[in-house]
Enzyme design. Structure first.
Site, PDB file in Angstrom:
ATOM      1  N   ASP A   1       0.812  -1.218   0.000  1.00  0.00           N
ATOM      2  CA  ASP A   1       0.000   0.000   0.000  1.00  0.00           C
ATOM      3  C   ASP A   1       0.847   1.269   0.000  1.00  0.00           C
ATOM      4  O   ASP A   1       0.338   2.350   0.270  1.00  0.00           O
ATOM      5  CB  ASP A   1      -0.979  -0.013   1.177  1.00  0.00           C
ATOM      6  CG  ASP A   1      -0.280  -0.354   2.481  1.00  0.00           C
ATOM      7  OD1 ASP A   1       0.972  -0.357   2.514  1.00  0.00           O
ATOM      8  OD2 ASP A   1      -0.983  -0.619   3.474  1.00  0.00           O
TER       9      ASP A   1
ATOM     10  N   LYS B   1     -15.383  -1.560   2.535  1.00  0.00           N
ATOM     11  CA  LYS B   1     -14.685  -2.087   1.372  1.00  0.00           C
ATOM     12  C   LYS B   1     -15.787  -2.443   0.376  1.00  0.00           C
ATOM     13  O   LYS B   1     -16.479  -3.455   0.544  1.00  0.00           O
ATOM     14  CB  LYS B   1     -13.870  -3.318   1.753  1.00  0.00           C
ATOM     15  CG  LYS B   1     -12.646  -2.978   2.628  1.00  0.00           C
ATOM     16  CD  LYS B   1     -11.981  -4.239   3.148  1.00  0.00           C
ATOM     17  CE  LYS B   1     -10.600  -3.960   3.720  1.00  0.00           C
ATOM     18  NZ  LYS B   1     -10.068  -5.145   4.448  1.00  0.00           N
TER      19      LYS B   1
HETATM   20  P1  PGA Z   1      -6.839  -5.945   2.457  1.00  0.00           P
HETATM   21  O1  PGA Z   1      -6.303  -4.949   3.568  1.00  0.00           O
HETATM   22  O2  PGA Z   1      -7.286  -5.127   1.309  1.00  0.00           O
HETATM   23  O3  PGA Z   1      -5.670  -6.831   2.142  1.00  0.00           O
HETATM   24  O4  PGA Z   1      -7.968  -6.694   3.076  1.00  0.00           O
HETATM   25  C1  PGA Z   1      -6.908  -3.739   3.898  1.00  0.00           C
HETATM   26  C2  PGA Z   1      -7.007  -3.563   5.407  1.00  0.00           C
HETATM   27  O5  PGA Z   1      -6.671  -4.424   6.193  1.00  0.00           O
HETATM   28  O6  PGA Z   1      -7.492  -2.537   5.890  1.00  0.00           O
HETATM   29 ZN    ZN Z   2      -7.785  -3.685   8.082  1.00  0.00          ZN
END
Ligand code: PGA
Ligand code: ZN
Length: 429
Positions: free
Chosen positions: A207, A341
């Site tokens: 990230d 998400k």
């Molecule tokens: P992930 O991580 O997209 O790999 O689930 C994002 C997070 O943990 O906030």
């Molecule tokens: Zn997370």
């Protein structure tokens, strides 16, 4: 009306296939793509992958692409792109399964977002405005960004157990100023890391966060404090952490050395001990938000910790954007914010519904990236349109992360004098 839908396989920021779709109306072509994460549980919608080990190590998405080009296309061509709800419902009906595993949530989401863009164009309004209308016309607002500075956990190659240490520029006056603060702090951090750990410490994680070879929470937090000190923004920046504790919960204990090659076995902590650690960290550092402090099934401990009211407690793996889990968490006061998400839900309409539910409960909402991203900037528009108050899109570095932050700069400019950056009221925007 929608005249044509055409999907293809592209690669995401981790070099893994994902779905991209071009949706056509008489106003033009509207493109969107789906992100992908490293799931820690089973409560989210299902990403359809080919599973054929001979191609892309089983990660191909040609079936999802085919589902769009054949089934979804047939179902939605002719529909009015303004009617997001009906388009999303048509795909849900076509899929028929609870977690969208038949057509693939990756297929459905990409179409849903592309349709949303087409809907905005049909109305000749900006995307965030169209999203605000779909939600019932809330006031739009620019969110506080949570910039990832240091990465660990599953997303990085170092031995740090927690996934992210982030900064929130709550004291900035505009989003643009928040961006400047984030960038400057990131670069000061890079210099501080290089001085202490050498150039190898500046390798970035998925990230975009730096991943120096640190092992303890405090070592990471001290580095971030050092960087903040160098910027002079001391009172304007707060800290958030994503512990992602599910990744290192073994039985009922937390293994803080879970990534160390020489597992000492000495660094196992109980849930109660983790509570004490968090209390001390919040006392010693300006931490205002902790994500997934405990295992995703440890409802008792998270309820207890949340009840202490020390900081915002965000449910990510605990909830996986799942409306039923969020409802339970609201009912039991298990946390007071959730990570949105969008690909764990699968449609724009469902994302709007859960945000409404969370806001009615006076919860915080953090619009979130996934570890595998594309250059799609939809998250920026949804965070403004739904006035979520918070967005986490990674470091102020790497193209797929900046696709979101840069879009927020553009939106702020476009709104002009009427733009409001949530700043200090990030928790309940
Ligand atoms: P992930 O991580 O997209 O790999 O689930 C994002 C997070 O943990 O906030
Ligand atoms: Zn997370």
């Amino acid at each position: 009306a929608i005249t044509k839908v055409r999907a293809r396989q592209i690669l995401d920021s981790r070099g893994i296939p994902t779905v991209e779709v071009d949706l056509y109306t008489n106003k033009g072509m509207f493109r969107a793509s789906a992100p992908s994460g490293a799931p820690s549980g089973m409560y989210g919608a299902i990403e359809l992958r080919d599973g054929d080990k001979a191609t892309y190590l089983g990660n191909g998405v040609s079936k999802a692409v085919k589902n769009i080009n054949e089934k979804i296309s047939e179902a939605i061509v002719g529909m009015d792109p303004i009617l997001q709800n009906q388009i999303d419902q048509a795909m849900i009906d076509l899929d028929k399964t609870e977690k969208k595993g038949e057509l693939g949530a990756n297929a459905i989401l990409a179409v849903s977002i592309a349709a949303c863009r087409a809907g905005a164009a049909e109305k000749e309004v900006p995307l965030y405005k169209h999203i605000a209308d779909l939600c019932g016309g809330v006031n739009h607002a620019l969110p506080v960004p949570a910039f990832t500075l240091i990465s660990g956990g599953k997303h990085a190659g170092n031995n740090l157990a927690i996934r992210e240490i982030m900064i929130l520029p709550v004291g900035a006056r505009t989003f643009e100023e928040a961006m400047q603060m984030g960038s400057e702090t990131y670069h000061h951090l890079k210099a501080a890391v290089e001085e202490k750990y050498g150039p190898r410490g500046c390798i970035v994680a998925e990230d975009g966060g730096l991943a120096p070879d640190i092992t303890s929470f405090r070592e990471g937090l001290d580095l971030v404090m050092e960087a903040i000190g160098r910027t002079g923004y001391t009172d304007k920046l707060k800290i958030a952490i994503d512990v992602a504790a599910t990744d290192f919960c073994i039985g009922s204990k937390y293994d803080l050395d879970f990534k160390s090659p020489k597992k000492s076995g000495q660094n196992f902590k109980s849930g109660e001990e983790m509570v004490e650690i968090y209390k001390e960290l919040c006392r010693d550092y300006p931490i205002v938000s902790i994500e997934d402090p405990f295992d995703k099934e440890d409802w008792e401990q998270v309820k207890h910790f949340s009840g202490l009211g020390i900081c915002q407690v965000v449910g990510d793996d605990l909830l996986m954007s799942n409306p039923k889990r969020i409802e339970r968490a609201i009912h039991e006061n298990a946390c007071d914010a959730f990570l949105l998400k969008v690909n764990q839900l699968g449609t724009v309409t469902e994302a709007i519904e859960v945000v409404k539910m969370a806001k009615d409960a006076k919860w915080g909402v953090v619009v979130s990236q996934r570890s595998g991203e594309t250059d799609d900037s939809f998250l920026a528009d949804i965070s403004v349109g739904l006035a979520t108050g918070q967005i986490k899109a990674g470091a102020p570095c790497r193209g797929e992360r900046l696709a979101k932050y840069n879009q927020l700069i553009r939106i702020e400019e476009e709104i002009g004098d009427q733009a409001s950056y949530v700043g200090e009221s990030w928790r309940h925007s």
